[in-house]
Write a protein that holds these residues in place. Structure first.
Motif, PDB file in Angstrom:
ATOM      1  N   PHE A   4     -53.633  52.518 -27.868  1.00 13.05           N
ATOM      2  CA  PHE A   4     -54.346  53.292 -26.817  1.00 13.05           C
ATOM      3  C   PHE A   4     -55.661  53.383 -27.292  1.00 13.05           C
ATOM      4  N   GLU A   5     -56.107  53.462 -28.405  1.00 14.16           N
ATOM      5  CA  GLU A   5     -57.739  53.493 -28.590  1.00 14.16           C
ATOM      6  C   GLU A   5     -58.221  52.115 -28.051  1.00 14.16           C
ATOM      7  N   ARG A   6     -57.540  50.959 -27.937  1.00 14.60           N
ATOM      8  CA  ARG A   6     -57.965  49.805 -27.362  1.00 14.60           C
ATOM      9  C   ARG A   6     -58.025  49.669 -25.860  1.00 14.60           C
ATOM     10  N   VAL A   7     -56.927  50.239 -25.457  1.00 21.00           N
ATOM     11  CA  VAL A   7     -57.067  50.279 -23.834  1.00 21.00           C
ATOM     12  C   VAL A   7     -58.124  51.304 -23.374  1.00 21.00           C
ATOM     13  N   LEU A   8     -58.329  52.449 -24.081  1.00 19.83           N
ATOM     14  CA  LEU A   8     -59.264  53.462 -23.625  1.00 19.83           C
ATOM     15  C   LEU A   8     -60.778  52.823 -23.990  1.00 19.83           C
ATOM     16  N   SER A   9     -61.065  51.948 -24.846  1.00 20.45           N
ATOM     17  CA  SER A   9     -62.126  51.301 -25.109  1.00 20.45           C
ATOM     18  C   SER A   9     -62.627  50.453 -23.880  1.00 20.45           C
ATOM     19  N   GLU A  10     -61.661  50.018 -23.123  1.00 22.58           N
ATOM     20  CA  GLU A  10     -61.823  49.022 -22.038  1.00 22.58           C
ATOM     21  C   GLU A  10     -62.294  50.009 -20.612  1.00 22.58           C
ATOM     22  N   VAL A  11     -61.922  51.339 -20.682  1.00 18.79           N
ATOM     23  CA  VAL A  11     -62.220  52.055 -19.518  1.00 18.79           C
ATOM     24  C   VAL A  11     -63.751  51.802 -19.025  1.00 18.79           C
ATOM     25  N   PRO A  12     -64.079  51.421 -17.914  1.00 17.78           N
ATOM     26  CA  PRO A  12     -65.507  51.418 -17.474  1.00 17.78           C
ATOM     27  C   PRO A  12     -66.238  52.679 -17.233  1.00 17.78           C
ATOM     28  N   GLU A  13     -67.586  52.442 -17.181  1.00 17.98           N
ATOM     29  CA  GLU A  13     -68.417  53.576 -17.163  1.00 17.98           C
ATOM     30  C   GLU A  13     -68.263  54.321 -15.804  1.00 17.98           C
ATOM     31  N   ASN A  14     -67.923  53.688 -14.647  1.00 15.59           N
ATOM     32  CA  ASN A  14     -67.957  54.009 -13.324  1.00 15.59           C
ATOM     33  C   ASN A  14     -66.820  54.854 -13.008  1.00 15.59           C
TER      34      ASN A  14
END
Length: 329
Positions: A80-90
C-alpha cells in the motif's frame, strides 16, 4: 475546489496472488462506479504479468486501470505504501481498495462530498462470509472517536475510506514496526485526525468479503483467554523468533504500546501539534508520562471508545513498558 462529480482521484488497489473470481467482482464493481473520474492503480506485489493480463482481459480497453508491477514482495503494508507513492499530484482524492471485496455503485459518489470538511471519511460495510455469501453483519458499525482513542484502537478500515490527496504529504513514508498491528489504515487515520479530522458515516458502501485468504479480517466474537494466549504465542514466534516468556512479553508490548509509540513519535516529528493532539500523542510517544497514558486509556474504556479486549492488550504490554521506562531513568 469542492469534492464533486468533477473531482479526479486515484483508487489505490493492493494485489497479491488474488482469487481470480473475487478479483473480477472487485474490478467490475470499481469500473461501475457512478463517479467515473478516477484512475485505478493496481500494485501487484510480485506476479504482475499475470495480474496485468487478467485486468486487460476482464476490463478490455478501460484505460482508467493501470497495473504497476514490482518483482519484490513487500507484504500488504509495504505494498500500500508503494502504490500510494505513485499517486500523482493532480489527484484531489484517494480511495483504498482491497482485491476481494465488492463496492456498491455509488460508494465514491456518496463519500466524496464529506471531504469538503474533513481530511478522511469512511463508510460502513456489510460483512459477507464465503462460501455461500452468508451475511455475518449488516454493518461494521465503526464509530467516531477522539485521537487518543483512535491511536489506541483503529476505527478506520482502509477499504472503506476516501481521503484528501494532501494527506500523503504527511503520511509518506510509512513508519515501521514489524508486527501485525502495523497497518496502513490506522496510520492514515491518525494522520487525518491529527490534522483535518476524520468522519465515519453510517452509509453502507460495500460488501466486506471474509474468506480463508484474508490477511486481516473482520473479527467475529471475542477470544477466550486461552485463544488470546495462543495468538500471542504465534505472534511471538513470528515476529520475535521465540515463544519464551521474555519474547512473549516483548511481543505483547509490540502489539500494544510499540505500534502506537511508532505512530506517536512519527507524528511528533512531522507535525506542529495542536493542544488536543499534543495530549493524545504524549500519551503514547517515547518517554510518555504514565498518568497521561492511564488517563487516556481508562477514559477511552469508560466512554466505550476503547473496547475491553484492546484495553487488556495494553495491560499485557505494561511489564516491558515499565522496564524500558526504568532503564531510561
Amino acid at each position: 475546489m469542492p469534492f464533486n462529480s468533477h473531482s479526479f482521484g486515484i483508487i489505490a488497489l493492493a494485489a497479491y496472488q488474488p482469487d481470480w473470481n473475487l478479483f473480477r467482482t472487485q474490478l467490475l464493481s470499481i469500473q461501475a462506479q457512478t463517479h467515473a473520474n478516477f484512475q485505478c492503480l493496481i500494485s501487484a506485489d510480485g506476479g504482475d504479468a499475470e495480474v496485468e493480463d487478467f485486468v486487460a482481459r476482464e476490463l478490455g480497453a478501460d484505460e482508467r486501470f493501470r497495473v504497476l508491477g514490482f518483482p519484490d514482495r513487500l507484504g500488504f503494508y509495504g505494498n500500500f505504501e508503494r502504490v500510494l507513492s505513485e499517486v500523482p499530484e493532480n489527484a484531489s482524492w484517494v480511495a483504498l481498495s482491497d482485491q476481494d471485496d465488492s463496492w456498491y455503485p455509488t460508494k465514491i459518489e456518496t463519500l466524496l462530498p464529506y471531504l469538503d470538511s474533513v481530511s478522511l471519511v469512511a463508510g460502513q460495510a456489510r460483512v459477507v462470509r464465503l462460501p455461500g455469501n452468508q451475511v455475518v453483519a449488516e454493518s461494521t458499525q465503526r464509530s467516531n472517536v477522539g485521537l487518543g482513542s483512535l491511536l489506541a484502537q483503529n476505527q478506520v478500515t482502509g477499504s472503506l475510506c476516501v481521503f484528501r490527496r494532501g494527506l500523503l504529504d504527511l503520511a509518506l513514508p510509512f513508519p515501521r514496526l514489524e508486527t501485525i498491528t502495523q497497518v496502513h489504515d490506522h496510520w492514515l487515520a491518525v494522520c487525518a485526525k491529527a490534522t483535518g479530522d476524520v468522519r465515519l458515516v453510517s452509509d453502507v458502501v460495500q460488501d466486506y468479503v471474509q474468506h480463508g485468504g484474508n490477511v486481516l479480517g473482520e473479527v467475529a466474537g471475542r477470544k477466550s483467554p486461552a485463544q488470546s494466549l495462543n495468538h500471542l504465542r504465534d505472534m511471538s514466534r513470528k515476529y520475535r523468533g521465540s515463544d519464551s516468556p521474555v519474547a512473549m512479553l516483548q511481543a505483547a508490548n509490540d502489539l500494544s504500546f510499540g505500534w502506537r509509540r511508532v505512530m506517536a513519535d512519527a507524528l511528533r516529528k512531522r507535525l506542529d501539534l495542536s493542544n488536543a493532539a499534543d495530549d493524545a500523542v504524549a500519551a503514547y510517544e517515547t518517554g510518555h508520562r504514565w498518568m497521561g497514558t492511564i488517563r487516556t486509556l481508562v477514559s477511552g474504556l469508560r466512554s466505550g471508545e476503547v473496547a475491553l479486549p484492546c484495553f487488556l492488550e495494553f495491560l499485557a504490554g505494561f511489564p516491558v513498558e515499565l522496564f524500558a521506562k526504568a532503564s531510561r531513568l
